[in-house]
Design a protein around this motif. Sequence first.
Motif, mmCIF file in Angstrom:
data_model
loop_
_atom_site.group_PDB
_atom_site.id
_atom_site.type_symbol
_atom_site.label_atom_id
_atom_site.label_comp_id
_atom_site.label_asym_id
_atom_site.label_seq_id
_atom_site.Cartn_x
_atom_site.Cartn_y
_atom_site.Cartn_z
ATOM 1 N N PRO A 126 7.501 26.477 21.437
ATOM 2 C CA PRO A 126 8.082 25.197 21.048
ATOM 3 C C PRO A 126 7.058 24.070 20.884
ATOM 4 O O PRO A 126 7.276 23.154 20.101
ATOM 5 C CB PRO A 126 9.042 24.878 22.195
ATOM 6 N N SER A 127 5.948 24.147 21.608
ATOM 7 C CA SER A 127 4.946 23.079 21.499
ATOM 8 C C SER A 127 3.628 23.538 22.103
ATOM 9 O O SER A 127 3.562 24.537 22.815
ATOM 10 C CB SER A 127 5.425 21.810 22.209
ATOM 11 N N LEU B 273 1.909 28.068 16.138
ATOM 12 C CA LEU B 273 3.231 27.775 16.683
ATOM 13 C C LEU B 273 4.313 28.513 15.909
ATOM 14 O O LEU B 273 5.236 29.078 16.502
ATOM 15 C CB LEU B 273 3.510 26.273 16.663
ATOM 16 N N ALA B 274 4.206 28.517 14.596
ATOM 17 C CA ALA B 274 5.196 29.213 13.771
ATOM 18 C C ALA B 274 5.159 30.724 14.012
ATOM 19 O O ALA B 274 6.205 31.375 14.090
ATOM 20 C CB ALA B 274 4.953 28.903 12.292
ATOM 21 N N ARG C 169 -3.780 35.546 22.857
ATOM 22 C CA ARG C 169 -5.028 34.825 23.113
ATOM 23 C C ARG C 169 -5.051 33.391 22.551
ATOM 24 O O ARG C 169 -5.426 32.474 23.282
ATOM 25 C CB ARG C 169 -6.198 35.634 22.570
ATOM 26 N N PRO C 170 -4.679 33.131 21.263
ATOM 27 C CA PRO C 170 -4.741 31.748 20.765
ATOM 28 C C PRO C 170 -3.824 30.807 21.543
ATOM 29 O O PRO C 170 -4.200 29.686 21.850
ATOM 30 C CB PRO C 170 -4.298 31.854 19.302
ATOM 31 N N TYR D 299 1.361 19.201 19.429
ATOM 32 C CA TYR D 299 2.115 19.731 18.294
ATOM 33 C C TYR D 299 3.470 20.233 18.764
ATOM 34 O O TYR D 299 3.612 20.633 19.912
ATOM 35 C CB TYR D 299 1.372 20.914 17.659
ATOM 36 N N GLY D 300 4.431 20.256 17.868
ATOM 37 C CA GLY D 300 5.711 20.882 18.154
ATOM 38 C C GLY D 300 6.777 19.918 18.622
ATOM 39 O O GLY D 300 6.747 18.727 18.322
#
Length: 70
Positions: A44-45, A38-39, A3-4, A62-63
Amino acid sequence: MNRPLTLLAILALTLPLTAQDLPPDLTAKIDAAANRILAMTGAPSASIAVVKDGRIAYAHAYGLANVETK
Protein backbone atom coordinates in the motif's frame (compact mmCIF):
# COMPACT_ATOMS: atom_id res chain seq x y z
CA MET A 1 9.18 -10.05 1.49
CA ASN A 2 11.06 -9.37 -1.73
CA ARG A 3 14.41 -7.61 -1.80
CA PRO A 4 13.39 -4.17 -3.29
CA LEU A 5 10.52 -3.80 -0.84
CA THR A 6 12.77 -4.80 2.05
CA LEU A 7 15.30 -2.15 1.04
CA LEU A 8 12.59 0.50 0.85
CA ALA A 9 11.32 -0.48 4.29
CA ILE A 10 14.79 -0.35 5.87
CA LEU A 11 15.47 3.06 4.40
CA ALA A 12 12.11 4.36 5.56
CA LEU A 13 12.77 3.27 9.13
CA THR A 14 16.37 4.45 9.45
CA LEU A 15 16.70 7.76 7.62
CA PRO A 16 15.04 11.11 8.42
CA LEU A 17 13.82 13.50 5.72
CA THR A 18 16.12 16.35 4.64
CA ALA A 19 16.67 18.70 1.70
CA GLN A 20 16.40 17.32 -1.81
CA ASP A 21 19.81 17.45 -3.56
CA LEU A 22 19.35 15.29 -6.69
CA PRO A 23 18.62 16.57 -10.21
CA PRO A 24 14.94 16.46 -11.25
CA ASP A 25 15.52 13.87 -14.00
CA LEU A 26 17.05 11.46 -11.48
CA THR A 27 14.28 11.98 -8.93
CA ALA A 28 11.73 11.29 -11.69
CA LYS A 29 13.45 7.95 -12.39
CA ILE A 30 13.47 7.08 -8.68
CA ASP A 31 9.78 8.00 -8.40
CA ALA A 32 8.91 5.83 -11.41
CA ALA A 33 10.85 2.86 -10.01
CA ALA A 34 9.23 3.16 -6.57
CA ASN A 35 5.73 3.39 -8.06
CA ARG A 36 6.47 0.40 -10.32
CA ILE A 37 7.59 -1.68 -7.32
CA LEU A 38 4.45 -0.73 -5.37
CA ALA A 39 2.29 -1.78 -8.31
CA MET A 40 4.18 -5.07 -8.76
CA THR A 41 4.07 -6.03 -5.07
CA GLY A 42 0.67 -4.69 -4.12
CA ALA A 43 2.18 -2.93 -1.11
CA PRO A 44 0.00 0.00 0.00
CA SER A 45 2.86 2.44 0.60
CA ALA A 46 6.61 2.87 1.00
CA SER A 47 9.20 5.51 1.77
CA ILE A 48 12.60 5.80 0.14
CA ALA A 49 15.75 7.79 0.80
CA VAL A 50 18.91 8.17 -1.27
CA VAL A 51 22.18 8.84 0.54
CA LYS A 52 24.91 10.75 -1.31
CA ASP A 53 28.26 11.52 0.32
CA GLY A 54 26.91 10.52 3.72
CA ARG A 55 23.90 12.85 3.50
CA ILE A 56 20.31 12.21 2.55
CA ALA A 57 20.04 13.60 -0.97
CA TYR A 58 16.43 12.57 -1.62
CA ALA A 59 13.56 11.26 0.48
CA HIS A 60 9.97 10.64 -0.53
CA ALA A 61 6.89 8.67 0.55
CA TYR A 62 4.74 6.83 -2.00
CA GLY A 63 1.34 5.18 -2.01
CA LEU A 64 -1.68 5.39 0.25
CA ALA A 65 -1.75 7.57 3.33
CA ASN A 66 -4.76 5.65 4.63
CA VAL A 67 -5.36 2.05 3.52
CA GLU A 68 -8.97 1.98 4.73
CA THR A 69 -10.15 4.99 2.70
CA LYS A 70 -7.57 4.72 -0.09
